[in-house]
Design a protein around this motif. Sequence first.
Motif, PDB file in Angstrom:
ATOM      1  N   GLN A  46       3.416 -22.511  54.179  1.00 29.57           N
ATOM      2  CA  GLN A  46       4.500 -23.288  54.801  1.00 29.57           C
ATOM      3  C   GLN A  46       5.779 -22.465  54.902  1.00 29.57           C
ATOM      4  O   GLN A  46       6.466 -22.486  55.925  1.00 29.57           O
ATOM      5  N   ARG A  49       5.393 -19.815  57.575  1.00 28.03           N
ATOM      6  CA  ARG A  49       5.486 -20.427  58.921  1.00 28.03           C
ATOM      7  C   ARG A  49       6.938 -20.695  59.292  1.00 28.03           C
ATOM      8  O   ARG A  49       7.353 -20.487  60.427  1.00 28.03           O
ATOM      9  N   ARG A  50       7.714 -21.145  58.309  1.00 29.98           N
ATOM     10  CA  ARG A  50       9.133 -21.431  58.587  1.00 29.98           C
ATOM     11  C   ARG A  50       9.901 -20.153  58.876  1.00 29.98           C
ATOM     12  O   ARG A  50      10.673 -20.077  59.822  1.00 29.98           O
ATOM     13  N   LYS A  53       8.371 -18.481  62.128  1.00 32.86           N
ATOM     14  CA  LYS A  53       8.095 -19.406  63.241  1.00 32.86           C
ATOM     15  C   LYS A  53       6.650 -19.274  63.747  1.00 32.86           C
ATOM     16  O   LYS A  53       6.408 -19.060  64.942  1.00 32.86           O
ATOM     17  N   ILE A  54       5.731 -19.422  62.810  1.00 28.24           N
ATOM     18  CA  ILE A  54       4.301 -19.333  63.161  1.00 28.24           C
ATOM     19  C   ILE A  54       3.826 -20.717  63.600  1.00 28.24           C
ATOM     20  O   ILE A  54       4.024 -21.690  62.880  1.00 28.24           O
ATOM     21  N   PRO A  55       3.205 -20.830  64.777  1.00 19.94           N
ATOM     22  CA  PRO A  55       2.745 -22.145  65.242  1.00 19.94           C
ATOM     23  C   PRO A  55       1.708 -22.759  64.284  1.00 19.94           C
ATOM     24  O   PRO A  55       0.941 -22.042  63.647  1.00 19.94           O
ATOM     25  N   THR A 172      11.439 -10.327  65.320  1.00 20.43           N
ATOM     26  CA  THR A 172      11.339 -11.699  65.846  1.00 20.43           C
ATOM     27  C   THR A 172      10.109 -11.765  66.736  1.00 20.43           C
ATOM     28  O   THR A 172      10.032 -11.059  67.744  1.00 20.43           O
ATOM     29  N   ASP A 174       7.165 -13.708  69.120  1.00 17.42           N
ATOM     30  CA  ASP A 174       6.831 -14.854  69.957  1.00 17.42           C
ATOM     31  C   ASP A 174       5.308 -14.971  69.944  1.00 17.42           C
ATOM     32  O   ASP A 174       4.609 -14.260  70.668  1.00 17.42           O
ATOM     33  N   GLN A 261      18.290 -15.246  60.205  1.00 14.83           N
ATOM     34  CA  GLN A 261      19.269 -14.634  61.126  1.00 14.83           C
ATOM     35  C   GLN A 261      20.200 -13.693  60.370  1.00 14.83           C
ATOM     36  O   GLN A 261      20.547 -12.629  60.875  1.00 14.83           O
TER      37      GLN A 261
END
Length: 358
Positions: A46, A49-50, A53-55, A172, A174, A261
Amino acid sequence: MIYFTPGPTQLYPSIKKHIQAAVKDDIPSLSHRSDKFYKTVKDTCQSLRRLLKIPATYEIYFLASGTEAMERLIQNCAGDRTAHFVNGAFSKRFYQIAKDLKKSPELYEANVGEAWDFPSISLPKNTEILCFTHNETSGGTAIPLEEIYTFAGRFPDALVALDVVSSAPYVTLDFTNLDCVFFSSQKGFGLPAGLGVLIVSPRALAKAQKLKNEGFNVGSYHQFETLSKHAKKFQTIETPNVLNIYLLNAVLHDMLDVGIQTIRKRTEQKAAYLYDFFDKHPTLHPFVQDKNYRSKTVIVIATPKGSSAILSKLKGQGFTVGSGYGELKDKQIRIANFPGHTMADIKRLVACISKIQP
Ligand SMILES: *Cc1c(COP(=O)(O)O)cnc(C)c1O
């Protein structure tokens, strides 16, 4: 001693405290078939993922190393044809693993410290997976991910694998453009070595299942099908590196508290400070000429008069810096700029280098 080596490296500042807490809490004796362990794995996933930003549809597998991730993803995602973009020792290893596994890897080679002219490259039609090394730790290049996404977009049937071993968590990502992404513990996360993390898309998992059904050798205990079954229950097949999973979770929480960030901004500030210093230095200069391709996390500096005297002088002042990689051992130094390295450390290192006779 402060370690600026590009992995293993300086431990993330809170690690010593977390190791003490782990020992006090008997984590190294914890059964990997206990609820407490499953909870730790769940929390680690968890947090990861946060932070990255893992789907939710992507799965997370715990392996032994970054190198293992290369082997597993080639075994499971390619029946035959892989493509490799090689500009240094780690991307070369990725290619060599495909060869050793008796695949038919296509090699696209650039000089160490340089990158590719992607628009001019075409691939064989049936290429199954494109293998990229985002941050080539040996030569100090980082490929802008937009270049990779645009290139890969031309081959929509091919899966995309990305090595972020020495750029995570700074990079970062995507994930909509990526199928297999991996890193290991001893670089940007500042943990002890011995844990690899592989993030896998539904598309890559489906490909692995298809290959297995067709009778391909997709490996033994760490094949995607079994990894997936266990990951869904936050379990592992073998007795994993429980302590390192616990420590990764602890560091992820610390990093979430700082904020990704902020971590990224600090990394860029420290990299700019280093590159600025070496761009102005009379003899030492950044090895990567094209500023577009300079890594923010592994700064490689050419040392025309040799590296060993510089390295030993720095060691005398309490700094362990990396030598050049392989054949360039005496021609470069490599300075890691990971989240565990502070601007104050970097400034002290630079002050020390500026006093060494060029
Ligand atoms: C260190 C490194 C690897 C290998 O990782 P291990 O965990 O040592 O197997 C792979 N790729 C890159 C870019 C690396 O820097």
